[in-house]
Design a protein around this motif. Structure first.
Motif, mmCIF file in Angstrom:
data_model
loop_
_atom_site.group_PDB
_atom_site.id
_atom_site.type_symbol
_atom_site.label_atom_id
_atom_site.label_comp_id
_atom_site.label_asym_id
_atom_site.label_seq_id
_atom_site.Cartn_x
_atom_site.Cartn_y
_atom_site.Cartn_z
ATOM 1 N N LYS A 43 0.843 -1.193 0.000
ATOM 2 C CA LYS A 43 0.000 0.000 0.000
ATOM 3 C C LYS A 43 0.880 1.245 0.000
ATOM 4 O O LYS A 43 2.021 1.225 0.480
ATOM 5 C CB LYS A 43 -0.930 0.007 1.211
ATOM 6 N N GLU A 44 0.336 2.303 -0.548
ATOM 7 C CA GLU A 44 1.082 3.551 -0.639
ATOM 8 C C GLU A 44 1.372 4.105 0.755
ATOM 9 O O GLU A 44 0.514 4.103 1.637
ATOM 10 C CB GLU A 44 0.269 4.575 -1.441
ATOM 11 N N GLU A 49 9.122 0.185 -0.349
ATOM 12 C CA GLU A 49 9.399 0.020 -1.779
ATOM 13 C C GLU A 49 10.793 -0.528 -2.080
ATOM 14 O O GLU A 49 10.974 -1.314 -3.011
ATOM 15 C CB GLU A 49 9.225 1.356 -2.520
#
Length: 243
Positions: A43-44, A49
């Protein structure tokens, strides 16, 4: 080839620990590669990342083979190779699904999982529509700024990638251009024609389900030829095998 064993952590620390554990436990029984996602973020804003790349780099440095999974773009594949991955696994079938879904097609209704994605036909259709749209433009600037033309340009591909096979082609092109030793595993293969197309590209490995393998060996004319062959066997020849 090696058996890929997947980590289930999301932080680099977890993945490194799990990867080493899997390698220690199973490498005595044969060749092992540790499967790590290129980007473990779900999820953002979770700031995970780059955790996959950290784990890939560290485990690779320690001489353990890494298979980088969930690759959906050439850029991700480039990063995987730069981090030292032994294998990169782009998911061809999932990219085909993604592009078709973005066109408004529904899996199970407009296409089935094993259907071949005819991206060449799609490209030709888009080019024809673009030609028609450009005829109405008065200048290059109008073409460049036209919302309709830009909307057409975005249809039927994923940021310049036309299909799963095209994704693999672009990755191989990058790897060959820079001499990367990372091998490409064509994952999420859905039909025999995809196998042929990635083989023509020179992909190193492909993972495919049994029904695709079965489809590769079957052909109506082969079965027909076999029947004719058996019908043409003369009795004298058949008796050779009955003695």
């Amino acid at each position: 080839g090696p058996v890929s064993l997947e980590v289930i952590g999301q932080t680099s620390e977890e993945m490194i620990r799990q990867g080493k554990l899997l390698h220690e436990k199973f490498s005595p029984f044969g060749e092992v590669a540790i499967k790590i996602p290129i980007n473990p973020s779900m999820k953002e804003g979770d700031q995970l990342e780059f955790e996959g790349l950290k784990a890939i780099r560290q485990i690779s440095k320690e001489g353990i083979q890494v298979n980088v999974t969930l690759i959906m773009t050439p850029e991700q594949a480039l990063l995987a190779a730069k981090a030292g991955a032994a294998y990169a696994s782009p998911f061809a079938g999932r990219i085909d699904d993604y592009i078709r879904t973005n066109l408004g097609m529904k899996r199970g209704e407009d296409f089935q999982k094993g259907d071949y994605f005819d991206y060449e036909l799609l490209c030709k259709a888009r080019e024809k529509m673009l030609d028609e749209a450009m005829k109405n433009a008065g200048s290059i600037r109008e073409i460049y700024e036209s919302r309709d033309i830009n909307s057409l340009l975005k249809q039927g591909w994923d940021n310049g990638v036309h299909s799963g096979v095209d994704l693999i082609a672009r990755i191989l092109r990058i790897y060959r251009a820079y001499g990367f030793k990372t091998e490409v595993i064509a994952a999420s293969i859905r039909n025999p024609r995809q196998v042929r197309e990635v083989a023509e590209l020179g992909v190193h490995i492909a993972t495919l389900p049994f029904d695709v393998l079965k489809g590769m060996i079957e052909h109506y004319k082969t079965a027909e030829g076999m029947k004719r062959f058996m019908d043409d066997v003369v009795p004298q020849y058949r008796r050779l095998f009955e003695e």
